[in-house]
Design an enzyme around this catalytic site. Structure first.
Site, PDB file in Angstrom:
ATOM      1  N   SER A 130      18.905 -30.555 -37.194  1.00  0.00           N
ATOM      2  CA  SER A 130      19.718 -29.978 -38.257  1.00  0.00           C
ATOM      3  C   SER A 130      21.203 -29.683 -37.942  1.00  0.00           C
ATOM      4  O   SER A 130      21.580 -29.533 -36.932  1.00  0.00           O
ATOM      5  CB  SER A 130      19.218 -28.996 -39.088  1.00  0.00           C
ATOM      6  OG  SER A 130      19.944 -28.429 -39.933  1.00  0.00           O
ATOM      7  N   ASP A 135      26.891 -22.994 -35.651  1.00  0.00           N
ATOM      8  CA  ASP A 135      27.699 -21.877 -36.222  1.00  0.00           C
ATOM      9  C   ASP A 135      26.189 -20.665 -36.293  1.00  0.00           C
ATOM     10  O   ASP A 135      25.577 -20.700 -37.233  1.00  0.00           O
ATOM     11  CB  ASP A 135      27.871 -22.122 -37.775  1.00  0.00           C
ATOM     12  CG  ASP A 135      28.264 -20.819 -38.359  1.00  0.00           C
ATOM     13  OD1 ASP A 135      28.515 -19.750 -37.816  1.00  0.00           O
ATOM     14  OD2 ASP A 135      28.646 -21.174 -39.603  1.00  0.00           O
ATOM     15  N   HIS A 138      25.389 -19.312 -39.652  1.00  0.00           N
ATOM     16  CA  HIS A 138      25.072 -20.271 -40.620  1.00  0.00           C
ATOM     17  C   HIS A 138      24.157 -19.697 -41.559  1.00  0.00           C
ATOM     18  O   HIS A 138      23.147 -18.869 -40.909  1.00  0.00           O
ATOM     19  CB  HIS A 138      24.534 -21.666 -40.106  1.00  0.00           C
ATOM     20  CG  HIS A 138      24.284 -22.600 -40.939  1.00  0.00           C
ATOM     21  ND1 HIS A 138      23.176 -22.730 -41.908  1.00  0.00           N
ATOM     22  CD2 HIS A 138      25.059 -23.807 -41.278  1.00  0.00           C
ATOM     23  CE1 HIS A 138      23.102 -23.636 -42.682  1.00  0.00           C
ATOM     24  NE2 HIS A 138      24.422 -24.308 -42.479  1.00  0.00           N
ATOM     25  N   LYS A 152      16.546 -24.472 -32.575  1.00  0.00           N
ATOM     26  CA  LYS A 152      16.663 -26.150 -32.642  1.00  0.00           C
ATOM     27  C   LYS A 152      17.405 -26.479 -31.369  1.00  0.00           C
ATOM     28  O   LYS A 152      17.232 -27.472 -30.876  1.00  0.00           O
ATOM     29  CB  LYS A 152      16.740 -26.668 -34.184  1.00  0.00           C
ATOM     30  CG  LYS A 152      15.759 -26.473 -34.954  1.00  0.00           C
ATOM     31  CD  LYS A 152      16.067 -27.258 -36.288  1.00  0.00           C
ATOM     32  CE  LYS A 152      15.143 -26.991 -37.424  1.00  0.00           C
ATOM     33  NZ  LYS A 152      14.253 -27.997 -37.220  1.00  0.00           N
TER      34      LYS A 152
HETATM   35  P1  NAP Z   1       8.723 -30.692 -43.024  1.00  0.00           P
HETATM   36  O1  NAP Z   1       8.205 -31.297 -44.068  1.00  0.00           O
HETATM   37  O2  NAP Z   1       8.853 -29.099 -42.892  1.00  0.00           O
HETATM   38  O3  NAP Z   1       7.658 -30.878 -41.736  1.00  0.00           O
HETATM   39  C1  NAP Z   1       7.541 -30.168 -40.402  1.00  0.00           C
HETATM   40  C2  NAP Z   1       6.450 -30.628 -39.700  1.00  0.00           C
HETATM   41  O4  NAP Z   1       6.230 -29.736 -38.640  1.00  0.00           O
HETATM   42  C3  NAP Z   1       5.120 -30.529 -40.729  1.00  0.00           C
HETATM   43  O5  NAP Z   1       4.450 -31.444 -40.778  1.00  0.00           O
HETATM   44  C4  NAP Z   1       4.346 -29.274 -40.200  1.00  0.00           C
HETATM   45  O6  NAP Z   1       3.092 -29.453 -40.313  1.00  0.00           O
HETATM   46  C5  NAP Z   1       4.679 -29.388 -38.608  1.00  0.00           C
HETATM   47  N1  NAP Z   1       4.544 -28.087 -38.076  1.00  0.00           N
HETATM   48  C6  NAP Z   1       5.188 -26.894 -38.282  1.00  0.00           C
HETATM   49  N2  NAP Z   1       4.626 -26.066 -37.284  1.00  0.00           N
HETATM   50  C7  NAP Z   1       3.719 -26.771 -36.645  1.00  0.00           C
HETATM   51  C8  NAP Z   1       2.793 -26.438 -35.471  1.00  0.00           C
HETATM   52  N3  NAP Z   1       2.851 -25.117 -34.895  1.00  0.00           N
HETATM   53  N4  NAP Z   1       2.070 -27.320 -34.828  1.00  0.00           N
HETATM   54  C9  NAP Z   1       1.915 -28.548 -35.386  1.00  0.00           C
HETATM   55  N5  NAP Z   1       2.717 -28.927 -36.482  1.00  0.00           N
HETATM   56  C10 NAP Z   1       3.821 -28.110 -36.964  1.00  0.00           C
HETATM   57  O7  NAP Z   1      10.146 -31.188 -42.413  1.00  0.00           O
HETATM   58  P2  NAP Z   1      11.488 -31.844 -43.103  1.00  0.00           P
HETATM   59  O8  NAP Z   1      11.664 -31.087 -44.290  1.00  0.00           O
HETATM   60  O9  NAP Z   1      10.804 -33.317 -43.391  1.00  0.00           O
HETATM   61  O10 NAP Z   1      12.639 -31.883 -42.261  1.00  0.00           O
HETATM   62  C11 NAP Z   1      12.435 -32.604 -41.070  1.00  0.00           C
HETATM   63  C12 NAP Z   1      13.383 -32.118 -39.967  1.00  0.00           C
HETATM   64  O11 NAP Z   1      14.868 -32.034 -40.616  1.00  0.00           O
HETATM   65  C13 NAP Z   1      13.126 -30.670 -39.688  1.00  0.00           C
HETATM   66  O12 NAP Z   1      13.491 -30.463 -38.275  1.00  0.00           O
HETATM   67  C14 NAP Z   1      14.098 -29.967 -40.242  1.00  0.00           C
HETATM   68  O13 NAP Z   1      14.314 -28.608 -39.896  1.00  0.00           O
HETATM   69  C15 NAP Z   1      15.070 -30.952 -40.498  1.00  0.00           C
HETATM   70  N6  NAP Z   1      16.188 -30.497 -41.567  1.00  0.00           N
HETATM   71  C16 NAP Z   1      15.784 -30.160 -42.470  1.00  0.00           C
HETATM   72  C17 NAP Z   1      16.964 -30.025 -43.735  1.00  0.00           C
HETATM   73  C18 NAP Z   1      16.479 -29.481 -45.024  1.00  0.00           C
HETATM   74  O14 NAP Z   1      17.272 -29.808 -45.946  1.00  0.00           O
HETATM   75  N7  NAP Z   1      15.365 -29.303 -45.463  1.00  0.00           N
HETATM   76  C19 NAP Z   1      18.360 -30.235 -43.412  1.00  0.00           C
HETATM   77  C20 NAP Z   1      18.714 -30.725 -42.162  1.00  0.00           C
HETATM   78  C21 NAP Z   1      17.652 -30.941 -41.079  1.00  0.00           C
HETATM   79  P3  NAP Z   1       2.286 -29.466 -41.838  1.00  0.00           P
HETATM   80  O15 NAP Z   1       2.395 -30.935 -42.461  1.00  0.00           O
HETATM   81  O16 NAP Z   1       0.826 -29.273 -41.451  1.00  0.00           O
HETATM   82  O17 NAP Z   1       2.875 -28.553 -42.657  1.00  0.00           O
END
Ligand code: NAP
Length: 256
Positions: A130, A135, A138, A152
């Site tokens: 991300s 920061d 943030h 991260k």
């Molecule tokens: P997400 O839907 O939250 O997916 C996270 C995945 O990690 C899920 O499949 C979850 O499993 C798995 N997970 C979590 N803990 C785990 C564990 N202990 N063991 C095995 N698996 C585990 O992610 P996303 O929203 O698509 O985001 C993708 C990436 O982009 C992330 O790194 C996020 O931080 C980053 N990002 C997000 C944003 C935003 O606006 N949300 C912005 C910038 C970057 P389950 O499917 O079982 O829950």
């Protein structure tokens, strides 16, 4: 070009499931996924074929998924939960479960995956992280006092020093919008957050992040690169990004 086994972790997540399904449609790629819940996988994909299940904070539980793996896509992430419904006029408070903190999931859990990849002889890791990690103040770092972007970034640094070829994609705010309709922009170390072109929102559809991951697995110009990634809004996109080799050429190696 045939790519040997690609493992996508976080395969049942919002972006991970798009990557997994895109790779499944490519007959040149053998893709397998790692999730946590067979029930969720069945709902999403109709079956659990080619999927492993385990907890990334427990190395032994995910080890089998790395057998024969040549490329790894890391799309796991901690996610905060609402601690309690907000009182009228107040913002909701978020917290991480004690077994799902960013330190455990985004640092230790990602480190576990990188260590298993090293042991398995993986040739490239594409890690989605991300923007905002430079920061400490943030708002996402303050959320649930989890310092998620800091953890991260520590995992990114571990990857960059691992000796495995890497592509680190630091996405802007993720949107559930269709992909393939926008011009994508790459940047470095949060400069786009401080100074977005024409003041555009620093966001991007998940589907465009997923396509960038898929292209990074194929394009040599994505090797050993770390970059921020956002998109122009569809209405402001004078072109649609199709030449990912060229996009990756605009990026540089990771600096911490
Ligand atoms: P997400 O839907 O939250 O997916 C996270 C995945 O990690 C899920 O499949 C979850 O499993 C798995 N997970 C979590 N803990 C785990 C564990 N202990 N063991 C095995 N698996 C585990 O992610 P996303 O929203 O698509 O985001 C993708 C990436 O982009 C992330 O790194 C996020 O931080 C980053 N990002 C997000 C944003 C935003 O606006 N949300 C912005 C910038 C970057 P389950 O499917 O079982 O829950």
């Amino acid at each position: 070009m045939t790519i040997a086994k690609v493992l996508v972790t976080g395969a049942t997540g919002k972006t991970g499931s798009i990557v997994y399904q895109k790779l499944k449609q490519d007959s040149n790629v053998r893709v397998e996924g790692l999730g946590r819940s067979p029930e969720k996988a069945k709902k999403l994909f109709g079956s659990t074929e080619n999927l492993y299940f385990g907890d990334i904070t427990n190395k032994d539980s995910i080890k089998a998924a790395f057998a024969d793996c040549k490329k790894l896509v890391i799309l796991t992430s901690a996610s905060p939960q609402m601690a309690a419904p907000p009182k009228p006029g107040e913002r909701p408070q978020f917290a991480y479960p004690t077994d799902g903190t960013p330190e455990l999931v985004d640092y230790q859990g990602q480190k576990n995956q990188i260590d298993l990849a090293i042991a398995a002889g993986v040739e490239q890791i594409v890690l989605v992280g991300s923007m905002g990690g430079t920061d400490e103040n943030h708002p996402l770092n303050k959320m649930g006092n989890g310092k998620i972007l800091i953890w991260k970034r520590k995992a990114e640094e571990y990857l960059a020093n691992s000796g495995i070829s890497y592509t680190i994609i630091r996405a802007g705010g993720l949107q559930d919008q269709p992909g393939g309709k926008r011009k994508l922009i790459v940047g470095d170390n949060d400069e786009l957050l401080a100074n977005p072109p024409n003041g555009i929102p620093t966001s991007i559809p998940r589907a465009d992040v997923a396509e960038t991951v898929v292209q990074a697995l194929k394009e040599p110009s994505a090797i050993n690169k770390a970059f921020d990634l956002i998109s122009y809004p569809e209405a402001d996109s004078d072109t649609v990004t199709k030449d990912f080799a060229d996009l990756f050429t605009q990026t540089t190696k990771a600096e911490f």
